[in-house]
Design a protein around this motif. Structure first.
Motif, short mmCIF file in Angstrom:
data_model
loop_
_atom_site.label_atom_id
_atom_site.label_comp_id
_atom_site.label_asym_id
_atom_site.label_seq_id
_atom_site.Cartn_x
_atom_site.Cartn_y
_atom_site.Cartn_z
N UNK A 33 4.77 2.82 0.65
CA UNK A 33 4.04 2.26 1.79
C UNK A 33 3.85 3.30 2.88
N UNK A 34 2.85 3.07 3.71
CA UNK A 34 2.65 3.95 4.85
C UNK A 34 3.86 3.90 5.77
N UNK A 35 4.25 5.04 6.25
CA UNK A 35 5.42 5.12 7.11
C UNK A 35 6.71 5.37 6.37
N UNK A 36 6.64 5.44 5.04
CA UNK A 36 7.85 5.71 4.26
C UNK A 36 8.29 7.16 4.47
N UNK A 37 9.56 7.40 4.23
CA UNK A 37 10.11 8.74 4.40
C UNK A 37 9.55 9.69 3.33
N UNK A 38 9.67 10.97 3.58
CA UNK A 38 9.16 11.97 2.66
C UNK A 38 9.87 11.89 1.31
N UNK A 39 11.18 11.63 1.34
CA UNK A 39 11.94 11.56 0.09
C UNK A 39 11.47 10.37 -0.75
N UNK A 40 11.23 9.22 -0.09
CA UNK A 40 10.76 8.05 -0.83
C UNK A 40 9.38 8.29 -1.43
N UNK A 41 8.50 8.92 -0.66
CA UNK A 41 7.18 9.25 -1.20
C UNK A 41 7.28 10.20 -2.38
N UNK A 42 8.19 11.16 -2.27
CA UNK A 42 8.37 12.12 -3.36
C UNK A 42 8.89 11.41 -4.62
N UNK A 43 9.86 10.51 -4.44
CA UNK A 43 10.45 9.81 -5.58
C UNK A 43 9.46 8.86 -6.22
N UNK A 44 8.77 8.05 -5.39
CA UNK A 44 7.87 7.01 -5.93
C UNK A 44 6.54 7.59 -6.38
N UNK A 45 5.86 8.31 -5.47
CA UNK A 45 4.50 8.78 -5.76
C UNK A 45 4.44 9.85 -6.83
N UNK A 46 5.47 10.67 -6.90
CA UNK A 46 5.44 11.77 -7.86
C UNK A 46 6.44 11.59 -9.00
N UNK A 47 7.71 11.35 -8.62
CA UNK A 47 8.75 11.26 -9.65
C UNK A 47 8.57 10.08 -10.58
#
Length: 779
Positions: free
Chosen positions: A734-748
């Motif tokens: 979601x918008x506003x999520x931390x960089x680590x969460x974006x890295x884990x969800x969107x990429x990992x």
């Protein structure tokens, strides 16, 4: 043979059955443990200590080997850990499964109260929710159930042990085959030997992994004889060396020689423990492979044959080396130097065969543990091929097989010596043992209802021994021990990312599920059409209507005359009996023809992925319709459900022979075109295959007319065909999520999802019967 019923082992075995299982266990369980004499002494004396004329070093190492074999495999595993089975199954996940059930700690998001009614879910004495007898034990259970941090720590600890087992599956074949092939160095010059050893090892490893898809059952009958011949061979050689070279070597079994060894060698002796540790590689297999055999058969095989043979061969090598100090070569401490020259070639052949068998066992074990991880939502979906319809647990995973082969070849070519391979393998083995010790201490308190003091004694005694070996292996980080740590770290990241993404996806489903009342308002007034056939909508939810269905209906306003919300889930037990496989219930009034069906599998169960599953599913719904009212098997699925979730436990077709059975016949219905059409189009008669379905009803009791009408409609829908509605979801942070969460969800997670196999259901369904509904989840 029905694979689902292939797991049941006989509880009360005859002595003939026990001895047969003990013989068969030699090839499966003890392959890795029995080939350790090939490299233990060579790894121990490679750099840290040297063999002197006083023999204090060799006697000290022998004493360490004897007591390590006695305390860890014999005392810890054979007499204690084997008793902590999960309904006959063993391994790291078996211990975790026991703890999940006794302390209500579950990593699976879609767990239900109904799962606790399963036969194998019952705890000791058949009492659920029994609290430990001591106050400290009750506090421990309460803390585990209350604090999510402790639950996550327990899961990560289990996954670390699992990752190290996978690392051992990479290292064991390399060191085993390499050590066996190293016997060629006594038959050729050193210059020629270094150009032969690695290529021969690689060729054997490639052949070993290339033959995995045939399954071990095709050559499995050779495993036990090979290991039996190998054990008799090494025990005979050990006995010969003891009698011929040093009959008094038995004195070195005294613990006093361990003290003398450490006093003389000091730091070098402590570092050499990493090599001594290799004498117990493969001990974990006694517990991990428990499900294929029985406690008594494994205990008999180890105590009567494996343990005496290993002690004799180590004593024999020590007896030979105690009389030989001036051999000027690099292999003076190796296994083959103690073999009489005339027997070296036959022993070399047997050793290579034994190394292949030992490697095969650990590879098969790696396949099994990855399947368990995938079942419990901790590993991406992989293709699982069952190589035997008669022997449960014989599986093959193509992707993992070739990955293991590449990594195994990289280890063999990169290291090229047993010392660094031994450092790497030793650290993997001892880490798994430490994890087992920690989990066992919790099992003693929470599952066995013993005192906390006893658990502390267990951890202190065995944990101290294993911690000593662990530190000695960890110090050699730069000398090979970094390999299992690096491999385990990569696999752990993959498991944690996949598990985190799976939990977030399920949480989104729960938060955005649609109420049953909304579904019931859909009708012709809104332009919704009911089409012929059965629609199976696959979902992870066990209650409520998934958001993916509302998304589907909004864009395509039609669904089938019989709609089934199908949830295929894993439960924290090794096996679910076929008669408890299905949970079936109505959604809303029965005239709506909406059903929920939950199909439950254990983490070691074989999933049916063919037309038989479809038949069982329809037959279970029909049986539910017939016996819906007044059944003692009705269960309430969840506390937070709507009024549609009163469900009934229904077995497969083979389990309710006195209930409804389904008969299907394929017939060809020919539709002839009119003469005018034949003139103009010149088309041949069209042939449309049609499936005739009929339910064979029991003679009594008689059913109500309403139930008969429901069965008739179900029959018509089955004849019209079954369509599978599968979700194809993409996760985005979601918008506003931390960089680590974006890295884990969107990429990992998305990378793993795109490169993983579809679910068992999706891979088995014909494409013409499949409809995928895409949707983006913002988590």
């Amino acid at each position: 043979m029905d694979l689902e019923t292939g797991f049941h082992h006989v509880k009360k075995e005859s002595w003939r059955t026990v001895l047969t299982l003990a013989y068969q266990s030699l090839g499966v369980v003890y392959g890795d443990l029995s080939i350790s004499p090939l490299y233990v002494y060579k790894s121990t004396f490679d750099e840290d200590i040297h063999h002197s004329e006083t023999n204090e070093e060799i006697y000290g190492v022998l004493s360490f080997v004897f007591w390590t074999l006695t305390l860890v495999p014999l005392l810890k595993y054979v007499f204690i850990v084997l008793k902590a089975d999960d309904n006959g199954e063993g391994g790291t996940f078996a211990l975790y499964s026991l703890l999940c059930r006794h302390a209500r700690v579950n990593s699976l998001p879609n767990c239900q109260l109904a799962d606790e009614e399963l036969s194998e879910y019952k705890k000791d004495g058949g009492v659920n929710g029994l609290s430990p007898k001591s106050n400290l034990g009750s506090r421990l259970k309460y803390s585990l159930e209350k604090h999510r941090v402790l639950q996550r720590f327990l899961l990560v600890l289990t996954l670390i042990g699992t990752c190290m087992v996978i690392g051992d599956g990479i290292l064991t074949p390399a060191i085993s085959v390499f050590s066996a092939v190293s016997g060629l160095e006594l038959s050729m010059s050193k210059e020629h030997h270094k150009y032969v050893e690695v290529p021969v090892t690689c060729i054997i490893l490639i052949c070993l992994f290339a033959l995995q898809h045939y399954g071990t059952h095709r050559v499995g009958y050779l495993f036990a004889p090979v290991i039996l011949i190998w054990l008799l061979c090494i025990s005979s050689l050990g006995l010969y060396n003891i009698i011929y070279w040093n009959p008094h070597v038995y004195r070195a079994l005294s613990p006093y020689y361990m003290y003398k060894f450490l006093k003389k060698t000091q730091q070098g002796g402590w570092l050499s423990l990493g090599g001594i540790l290799l004498c117990i590689t493969g001990s974990e297999a006694m517990f991990a492979d428990l499900g294929h055999f029985s406690q008594l058969s494994i205990q008999i095989a180890f105590t009567s044959l494996v343990y005496p043979s290993l002690i004799l061969v180590y004593m024999g090598q020590a007896a030979y080396l105690s009389q030989h100090h001036n051999i000027e070569s690099d292999y003076q401490i190796g296994f083959y130097v103690s073999v009489p020259e005339k027997l070296r070639w036959p022993v070399l052949v047997i050793a290579i065969l034994a190394a292949v068998v030992g490697s095969q066992a650990i590879i098969t074990g790696t396949f099994s543990i990855i399947k368990q991880c995938s079942s419990l939502g901790c590993f991406p979906k992989v293709k699982i091929v069952h190589t035997s319809s008669k022997i449960h647990g014989q599986i093959y995973i193509p992707e993992i097989n070739w990955l293991l082969m590449v990594l195994c070849l990289a280890v063999a070519v990169g290291f090229r010596d047993t010392r660094r391979m031994g450092n790497a393998s030793g650290l993997a083995v001892i880490t798994v043992m430490l994890v087992t010790t920690c989990l066992m201490s919790l099992v003693i308190v929470l599952c066995w209802q013993k005192s906390v003091f006893l658990a502390i004694c267990f951890v202190f005694f065995f944990g101290t021994i294993e911690a000593l070996y662990f530190t000695a292996s960890l110090v050699k980080f730069l000398e090979g021990a970094w390999v299992p740590i690096a491999l385990s770290f990569i696999f752990l990241i993959v498991m944690c990312v996949w598990h985190y993404g799976t939990l977030k996806k399920y949480e989104f489903d729960v938060q955005n599920k649609v109420s049953v009342n909304w579904l019931l308002t859909l009708g012709p007034d809104l332009g919704i059409v009911r089409v012929r056939g059965i629609g199976l909508l696959h979902t992870e939810l066990v209650s409520g209507i998934p958001a993916i269905f509302s998304h589907f209906v909004t864009n395509f306003p039609a669904f089938h005359q019989v709609l089934v919300f199908l949830c295929i889930k894993s439960v924290p037990v090794p096996h679910v009996r076929p008669k408890e496989r299905f949970l079936v219930g109505h959604i809303g009034p029965r005239e709506c023809r909406l059903y929920r069906c939950i199909v439950r599998y254990g983490y070691r169960d074989v999933h049916k992925d063919d037309i038989e599953f479809e038949k069982d599913l329809v037959c279970s719904i029909a049986e539910f319709v017939r016996s819906e009212k007044g059944s003692p098997n009705d269960v309430k699925v969840d506390q937070e459900t709507d009024n549609d979730d009163k469900m009934k436990v229904v077995g497969t077709c083979s389990t309710h022979l006195d209930g409804i059975q389904m008969s299907e016949d394929d017939s060809d219905v020919i539709e002839e075109a009119s003469p005018l059409e034949l003139k103009e189009i010149q088309s041949p008669p069209t042939i449309k295959p049609r499936k005739r379905v009929r339910f064979i009803l029991p003679e009594s009791p008689k059913m109500e007319s309403e139930a008969m009408e429901e069965l008739r409609e179900l029959t018509e829908a089955r004849e019209a065909g079954v369509a599978y509605i599968l979700e194809h979801t993409c996760l985005r942070a979601k918008q506003g999520s931390s960089f680590i969460k974006k890295l884990v969800i969107d990429f990992g997670y998305e990378f793993l999802r795109k490169n993983s196999r579809p679910s068992t259901l999706a891979s088995a369904v014909p494409h013409v019967s499949t409809l995928e509904v895409g949707m983006v989840y913002h988590v």
